[in-house]
Scaffold this active site. Structure first.
Site, short mmCIF file in Angstrom:
data_model
loop_
_atom_site.label_atom_id
_atom_site.label_comp_id
_atom_site.label_asym_id
_atom_site.label_seq_id
_atom_site.Cartn_x
_atom_site.Cartn_y
_atom_site.Cartn_z
N THR A 186 0.82 -1.21 0.00
CA THR A 186 0.00 0.00 0.00
C THR A 186 0.85 1.26 0.00
O THR A 186 0.46 2.28 -0.58
CB THR A 186 -0.94 0.00 1.22
OG1 THR A 186 -1.77 -1.16 1.17
CG2 THR A 186 -1.81 1.23 1.27
N TYR A 201 -7.61 1.12 -4.35
CA TYR A 201 -6.31 1.51 -4.91
C TYR A 201 -5.61 0.28 -5.47
O TYR A 201 -5.98 -0.87 -5.18
CB TYR A 201 -5.43 2.16 -3.83
CG TYR A 201 -5.12 1.27 -2.66
CD1 TYR A 201 -3.96 0.48 -2.64
CD2 TYR A 201 -5.98 1.19 -1.57
CE1 TYR A 201 -3.68 -0.36 -1.57
CE2 TYR A 201 -5.71 0.36 -0.50
CZ TYR A 201 -4.55 -0.41 -0.50
OH TYR A 201 -4.28 -1.24 0.54
N GLU A 210 -5.63 -28.24 28.32
CA GLU A 210 -6.95 -28.81 28.01
C GLU A 210 -6.86 -29.96 27.02
O GLU A 210 -7.80 -30.74 26.89
CB GLU A 210 -7.87 -27.72 27.46
CG GLU A 210 -8.26 -26.67 28.49
CD GLU A 210 -9.28 -25.70 27.94
OE1 GLU A 210 -10.44 -26.12 27.73
OE2 GLU A 210 -8.93 -24.53 27.70
N THR A 265 1.18 -4.17 4.53
CA THR A 265 0.93 -4.45 5.94
C THR A 265 0.29 -5.81 6.19
O THR A 265 0.34 -6.34 7.30
CB THR A 265 0.03 -3.36 6.56
OG1 THR A 265 -1.20 -3.30 5.84
CG2 THR A 265 0.71 -2.01 6.53
N ASP A 266 -0.32 -6.42 5.16
CA ASP A 266 -1.07 -7.65 5.39
C ASP A 266 -0.20 -8.77 5.93
O ASP A 266 -0.63 -9.54 6.81
CB ASP A 266 -1.74 -8.12 4.09
CG ASP A 266 -2.97 -7.29 3.74
OD1 ASP A 266 -3.34 -6.41 4.53
OD2 ASP A 266 -3.54 -7.53 2.66
N LYS A 272 -0.99 -7.44 13.07
CA LYS A 272 -1.94 -6.47 12.54
C LYS A 272 -3.29 -6.71 13.20
O LYS A 272 -3.78 -7.84 13.24
CB LYS A 272 -2.04 -6.61 11.02
CG LYS A 272 -2.89 -5.54 10.35
CD LYS A 272 -2.83 -5.64 8.83
CE LYS A 272 -3.67 -4.53 8.18
NZ LYS A 272 -3.60 -4.56 6.71
#
Length: 325
Positions: free
Chosen positions: A9, A22, A282, A88-89, A161
Protein backbone atom coordinates in the site's frame (compact mmCIF):
# COMPACT_ATOMS: atom_id res chain seq x y z
CA UNK A 1 21.66 2.62 4.03
CA UNK A 2 19.87 0.42 1.50
CA UNK A 3 16.14 0.33 0.77
CA UNK A 4 14.47 -2.76 -0.67
CA UNK A 5 11.06 -1.80 -2.08
CA UNK A 6 8.70 -4.76 -2.35
CA UNK A 7 5.41 -2.99 -3.15
CA UNK A 8 2.40 -2.79 -0.86
CA UNK A 9 0.00 0.00 0.00
CA UNK A 10 2.86 2.40 0.69
CA UNK A 11 3.52 2.23 -3.06
CA UNK A 12 -0.16 2.23 -3.96
CA UNK A 13 -2.13 4.61 -6.15
CA UNK A 14 -5.84 5.45 -5.97
CA UNK A 15 -8.12 7.20 -8.51
CA UNK A 16 -8.50 10.16 -6.14
CA UNK A 17 -7.13 11.32 -2.77
CA UNK A 18 -10.30 10.13 -1.01
CA UNK A 19 -10.99 6.91 -2.89
CA UNK A 20 -10.73 3.84 -0.61
CA UNK A 21 -9.86 1.59 -3.55
CA UNK A 22 -6.31 1.51 -4.91
CA UNK A 23 -3.71 -0.52 -6.76
CA UNK A 24 -0.88 -1.69 -4.50
CA UNK A 25 2.78 -1.65 -5.43
CA UNK A 26 2.56 0.46 -8.57
CA UNK A 27 4.92 3.28 -7.52
CA UNK A 28 8.64 2.65 -7.74
CA UNK A 29 11.48 3.10 -5.28
CA UNK A 30 12.42 6.55 -6.59
CA UNK A 31 8.89 7.89 -6.19
CA UNK A 32 8.77 6.69 -2.58
CA UNK A 33 12.04 8.39 -1.69
CA UNK A 34 11.24 11.62 -3.54
CA UNK A 35 7.97 11.93 -1.59
CA UNK A 36 9.82 12.27 1.73
CA UNK A 37 11.39 15.71 2.33
CA UNK A 38 14.78 15.51 4.00
CA UNK A 39 15.10 11.75 3.71
CA UNK A 40 18.46 11.82 1.96
CA UNK A 41 19.85 13.98 4.76
CA UNK A 42 19.19 11.21 7.29
CA UNK A 43 21.55 8.71 5.64
CA UNK A 44 23.42 8.04 2.42
CA UNK A 45 20.77 6.08 0.55
CA UNK A 46 20.90 3.39 -2.06
CA UNK A 47 17.98 1.22 -3.05
CA UNK A 48 16.28 -1.03 -5.52
CA UNK A 49 12.89 -2.22 -6.64
CA UNK A 50 12.95 -5.75 -5.23
CA UNK A 51 9.38 -6.65 -6.18
CA UNK A 52 6.06 -4.98 -6.98
CA UNK A 53 3.44 -6.96 -5.09
CA UNK A 54 0.70 -6.41 -2.60
CA UNK A 55 1.80 -8.30 0.48
CA UNK A 56 -1.06 -10.77 0.06
CA UNK A 57 1.10 -12.05 -2.81
CA UNK A 58 4.28 -12.33 -0.73
CA UNK A 59 5.48 -15.92 -1.10
CA UNK A 60 8.00 -18.38 0.26
CA UNK A 61 10.05 -17.88 -2.90
CA UNK A 62 10.18 -14.11 -2.38
CA UNK A 63 11.12 -14.68 1.25
CA UNK A 64 14.07 -16.82 0.23
CA UNK A 65 15.22 -14.22 -2.30
CA UNK A 66 14.75 -11.41 0.21
CA UNK A 67 16.75 -13.22 2.89
CA UNK A 68 19.54 -13.91 0.38
CA UNK A 69 19.63 -10.25 -0.67
CA UNK A 70 19.70 -8.93 2.90
CA UNK A 71 22.40 -11.37 3.98
CA UNK A 72 24.36 -10.63 0.80
CA UNK A 73 24.29 -6.87 1.37
CA UNK A 74 25.49 -7.26 4.94
CA UNK A 75 28.18 -9.85 4.21
CA UNK A 76 29.57 -7.65 1.41
CA UNK A 77 29.52 -4.68 3.81
CA UNK A 78 27.37 -2.73 1.36
CA UNK A 79 24.83 -1.52 3.94
CA UNK A 80 24.96 -0.49 7.59
CA UNK A 81 21.22 -1.01 7.79
CA UNK A 82 18.36 -2.08 5.53
CA UNK A 83 14.82 -0.74 5.19
CA UNK A 84 12.19 -2.90 3.51
CA UNK A 85 8.99 -1.23 2.32
CA UNK A 86 6.25 -3.83 2.50
CA UNK A 87 2.49 -4.24 2.51
CA UNK A 88 0.93 -4.45 5.94
CA UNK A 89 -1.07 -7.65 5.39
CA UNK A 90 1.87 -10.02 5.82
CA UNK A 91 4.61 -7.72 7.14
CA UNK A 92 4.60 -9.54 10.48
CA UNK A 93 5.32 -12.85 8.72
CA UNK A 94 8.09 -11.51 6.49
CA UNK A 95 9.53 -9.68 9.47
CA UNK A 96 9.56 -12.78 11.68
CA UNK A 97 11.12 -14.85 8.89
CA UNK A 98 13.95 -12.32 8.54
CA UNK A 99 14.19 -12.06 12.34
CA UNK A 100 15.15 -15.75 12.34
CA UNK A 101 17.33 -16.09 9.21
CA UNK A 102 19.28 -12.83 8.79
CA UNK A 103 22.83 -13.45 10.00
CA UNK A 104 23.78 -9.97 11.13
CA UNK A 105 23.21 -7.72 14.13
CA UNK A 106 22.78 -4.72 11.84
CA UNK A 107 19.32 -3.15 11.71
CA UNK A 108 16.63 -4.60 9.46
CA UNK A 109 13.56 -2.36 9.50
CA UNK A 110 10.25 -3.00 7.75
CA UNK A 111 7.73 -0.27 7.15
CA UNK A 112 4.55 0.28 5.17
CA UNK A 113 1.34 2.21 5.32
CA UNK A 114 -2.39 1.81 5.67
CA UNK A 115 -3.16 4.52 3.11
CA UNK A 116 -1.84 4.58 -0.46
CA UNK A 117 0.73 7.14 -1.52
CA UNK A 118 -1.89 9.24 -3.33
CA UNK A 119 -4.30 9.41 -0.37
CA UNK A 120 -5.27 12.45 1.64
CA UNK A 121 -3.01 12.35 4.74
CA UNK A 122 -0.94 9.47 3.39
CA UNK A 123 0.96 7.84 6.24
CA UNK A 124 3.72 6.27 4.16
CA UNK A 125 6.18 9.19 3.88
CA UNK A 126 6.59 9.71 7.64
CA UNK A 127 6.73 5.97 8.21
CA UNK A 128 9.57 5.73 5.69
CA UNK A 129 11.37 8.70 7.26
CA UNK A 130 11.21 7.06 10.68
CA UNK A 131 12.22 3.65 9.32
CA UNK A 132 15.34 5.08 7.67
CA UNK A 133 16.13 6.94 10.90
CA UNK A 134 15.96 3.66 12.83
CA UNK A 135 18.04 1.74 10.29
CA UNK A 136 20.69 4.48 10.42
CA UNK A 137 20.86 4.41 14.21
CA UNK A 138 23.55 2.15 15.73
CA UNK A 139 21.34 1.71 18.81
CA UNK A 140 18.88 -0.25 16.67
CA UNK A 141 21.44 -2.99 16.11
CA UNK A 142 21.04 -6.23 17.99
CA UNK A 143 17.25 -5.91 18.23
CA UNK A 144 16.44 -8.21 15.32
CA UNK A 145 13.94 -7.24 12.65
CA UNK A 146 11.89 -4.17 13.60
CA UNK A 147 8.61 -2.94 12.16
CA UNK A 148 8.52 0.87 12.27
CA UNK A 149 5.06 2.24 11.64
CA UNK A 150 2.77 4.99 12.93
CA UNK A 151 5.46 6.31 15.31
CA UNK A 152 5.87 2.90 16.99
CA UNK A 153 8.72 0.40 16.86
CA UNK A 154 7.77 -3.26 17.20
CA UNK A 155 9.80 -6.43 17.34
CA UNK A 156 8.90 -8.53 14.32
CA UNK A 157 8.47 -11.48 16.66
CA UNK A 158 5.75 -9.85 18.72
CA UNK A 159 3.83 -7.60 16.37
CA UNK A 160 0.53 -8.36 14.68
CA UNK A 161 -1.94 -6.47 12.54
CA UNK A 162 -5.12 -5.80 14.51
CA UNK A 163 -7.42 -3.77 12.24
CA UNK A 164 -8.27 -3.92 8.56
CA UNK A 165 -8.52 -0.14 8.20
CA UNK A 166 -7.19 1.72 11.28
CA UNK A 167 -3.88 3.52 10.76
CA UNK A 168 -2.91 2.35 14.26
CA UNK A 169 -3.30 -1.27 13.22
CA UNK A 170 -0.04 -2.78 14.51
CA UNK A 171 0.17 -3.88 18.12
CA UNK A 172 2.47 -6.06 20.20
CA UNK A 173 -0.20 -7.36 22.55
CA UNK A 174 1.87 -9.30 25.08
CA UNK A 175 5.41 -7.94 24.89
CA UNK A 176 4.85 -4.24 24.19
CA UNK A 177 6.85 -1.86 22.03
CA UNK A 178 10.57 -1.96 21.34
CA UNK A 179 10.51 1.82 21.15
CA UNK A 180 8.99 4.87 19.50
CA UNK A 181 9.90 7.18 16.63
CA UNK A 182 8.78 10.80 16.33
CA UNK A 183 9.98 12.58 13.19
CA UNK A 184 13.25 10.65 13.45
CA UNK A 185 13.67 11.16 17.20
CA UNK A 186 14.03 7.66 18.58
CA UNK A 187 13.49 6.09 21.99
CA UNK A 188 14.15 2.45 22.82
CA UNK A 189 12.59 0.50 25.65
CA UNK A 190 13.90 -3.03 25.36
CA UNK A 191 15.71 -5.75 23.43
CA UNK A 192 13.97 -8.95 22.36
CA UNK A 193 14.57 -11.63 24.98
CA UNK A 194 14.59 -14.64 22.65
CA UNK A 195 17.28 -15.60 20.10
CA UNK A 196 17.23 -13.95 16.68
CA UNK A 197 19.35 -13.07 13.64
CA UNK A 198 23.02 -13.88 14.32
CA UNK A 199 22.08 -15.94 17.40
CA UNK A 200 19.40 -17.96 15.61
CA UNK A 201 20.11 -21.56 14.59
CA UNK A 202 18.06 -21.20 11.43
CA UNK A 203 19.40 -20.58 7.94
CA UNK A 204 17.91 -20.80 4.47
CA UNK A 205 21.16 -20.42 2.57
CA UNK A 206 21.00 -22.61 -0.51
CA UNK A 207 17.32 -23.44 -0.03
CA UNK A 208 15.09 -23.11 -3.09
CA UNK A 209 11.79 -24.11 -1.50
CA UNK A 210 10.30 -24.16 1.99
CA UNK A 211 8.25 -27.10 3.28
CA UNK A 212 4.50 -26.81 2.90
CA UNK A 213 2.80 -25.90 6.18
CA UNK A 214 -0.94 -25.22 6.22
CA UNK A 215 -2.97 -23.22 8.73
CA UNK A 216 -6.43 -24.54 9.58
CA UNK A 217 -8.90 -22.28 11.36
CA UNK A 218 -10.82 -23.99 14.15
CA UNK A 219 -14.47 -23.22 14.82
CA UNK A 220 -17.61 -24.77 16.24
CA UNK A 221 -18.50 -27.92 14.28
CA UNK A 222 -15.17 -27.88 12.40
CA UNK A 223 -15.03 -30.87 10.03
CA UNK A 224 -12.12 -33.23 10.64
CA UNK A 225 -11.77 -33.97 6.93
CA UNK A 226 -10.02 -30.60 6.52
CA UNK A 227 -7.10 -32.10 8.44
CA UNK A 228 -7.03 -35.21 6.27
CA UNK A 229 -7.24 -33.09 3.12
CA UNK A 230 -4.27 -30.98 4.16
CA UNK A 231 -2.15 -34.03 4.91
CA UNK A 232 -3.17 -35.78 1.68
CA UNK A 233 -2.20 -32.72 -0.37
CA UNK A 234 1.37 -32.86 0.89
CA UNK A 235 1.52 -30.66 3.97
CA UNK A 236 4.52 -31.60 6.10
CA UNK A 237 3.15 -29.46 8.90
CA UNK A 238 -0.24 -28.22 10.06
CA UNK A 239 -0.84 -25.25 12.33
CA UNK A 240 -4.20 -25.16 14.06
CA UNK A 241 -5.62 -21.71 14.75
CA UNK A 242 -7.48 -23.20 17.66
CA UNK A 243 -10.26 -21.83 19.81
CA UNK A 244 -9.31 -20.52 23.24
CA UNK A 245 -6.09 -22.13 24.40
CA UNK A 246 -5.49 -23.74 21.01
CA UNK A 247 -8.34 -26.20 21.40
CA UNK A 248 -10.23 -28.29 18.85
CA UNK A 249 -13.11 -30.75 19.08
CA UNK A 250 -12.53 -34.35 20.13
CA UNK A 251 -13.09 -35.55 16.56
CA UNK A 252 -10.57 -33.12 15.11
CA UNK A 253 -8.09 -33.90 17.89
CA UNK A 254 -8.18 -37.59 17.02
CA UNK A 255 -7.65 -36.82 13.35
CA UNK A 256 -4.71 -34.60 14.23
CA UNK A 257 -3.27 -37.47 16.23
CA UNK A 258 -3.71 -39.77 13.24
CA UNK A 259 -1.80 -37.50 10.83
CA UNK A 260 0.82 -36.81 13.50
CA UNK A 261 1.45 -40.55 13.80
CA UNK A 262 2.07 -40.53 10.04
CA UNK A 263 4.81 -37.93 10.42
CA UNK A 264 2.98 -34.63 9.93
CA UNK A 265 4.03 -32.09 12.57
CA UNK A 266 0.95 -30.49 14.13
CA UNK A 267 1.26 -27.25 16.08
CA UNK A 268 -1.59 -25.90 18.18
CA UNK A 269 -1.83 -22.11 18.13
CA UNK A 270 -4.85 -19.92 18.82
CA UNK A 271 -7.19 -17.72 16.84
CA UNK A 272 -7.38 -15.46 19.94
CA UNK A 273 -5.32 -12.30 19.54
CA UNK A 274 -3.06 -12.66 22.58
CA UNK A 275 -1.94 -14.99 25.33
CA UNK A 276 0.00 -18.25 25.44
CA UNK A 277 -0.96 -21.71 24.22
CA UNK A 278 0.13 -24.08 26.95
CA UNK A 279 1.12 -27.71 26.60
CA UNK A 280 -1.06 -30.46 28.13
CA UNK A 281 -3.59 -28.07 29.64
CA UNK A 282 -6.95 -28.81 28.01
CA UNK A 283 -5.54 -31.12 25.37
CA UNK A 284 -3.26 -34.14 25.91
CA UNK A 285 -0.39 -33.06 23.67
CA UNK A 286 1.83 -35.88 24.87
CA UNK A 287 -0.78 -38.49 24.08
CA UNK A 288 -1.85 -36.94 20.78
CA UNK A 289 1.67 -36.19 19.56
CA UNK A 290 1.15 -32.44 19.14
CA UNK A 291 3.25 -29.30 19.64
CA UNK A 292 2.05 -26.25 21.58
CA UNK A 293 2.90 -22.86 20.05
CA UNK A 294 3.63 -21.10 23.36
CA UNK A 295 3.46 -17.36 22.44
CA UNK A 296 3.33 -17.46 18.64
CA UNK A 297 0.17 -16.73 16.68
CA UNK A 298 -0.79 -19.07 13.80
CA UNK A 299 0.95 -17.16 11.03
CA UNK A 300 4.21 -16.93 12.95
CA UNK A 301 3.90 -20.53 14.08
CA UNK A 302 3.84 -21.46 10.40
CA UNK A 303 7.08 -19.56 9.77
CA UNK A 304 8.91 -21.17 12.68
CA UNK A 305 7.62 -24.63 11.81
CA UNK A 306 8.82 -24.27 8.22
CA UNK A 307 12.30 -23.39 9.45
CA UNK A 308 12.28 -26.27 11.93
CA UNK A 309 11.40 -28.64 9.10
CA UNK A 310 14.22 -27.23 6.97
CA UNK A 311 16.59 -28.15 9.81
CA UNK A 312 15.10 -31.62 10.04
CA UNK A 313 14.13 -31.31 13.70
CA UNK A 314 11.96 -33.98 15.28
CA UNK A 315 8.78 -33.25 17.22
CA UNK A 316 10.50 -32.92 20.58
CA UNK A 317 13.11 -30.50 19.28
CA UNK A 318 10.42 -28.54 17.49
CA UNK A 319 8.58 -28.12 20.79
CA UNK A 320 11.83 -26.88 22.33
CA UNK A 321 12.20 -24.41 19.45
CA UNK A 322 8.74 -22.97 20.12
CA UNK A 323 9.75 -22.43 23.74
CA UNK A 324 13.06 -20.79 22.74
CA UNK A 325 11.98 -18.59 19.83
Amino acid sequence: MHILATGGTIAGSAPSPVDPGYDAGVLGFTALVDAVPGLRSVAALTGEQFSEVGSQDMSDQLWLKLAARVNGLFSADEADGIVITHGTDTAEETGFFLHLVVKSQRPVVLTGSMRPATALSADGPLNLFNAVSVAADPRAGGRGAIIAINDDLHSARDVTKSSTTDVQTFVSPDAGLVGTASYGRLRYFRYPTRPHTADSEFTVEGEVVLPRVDILYAHANMPADLVRASASLGARGIVIAGVGNGNVSSEVAQTLADVASDGVIVVRSSRVGSGDVGRNIEMDDDGLGLVASDQLNPQKSRVLLQLCLVRGLDRGLIQDAFYRY
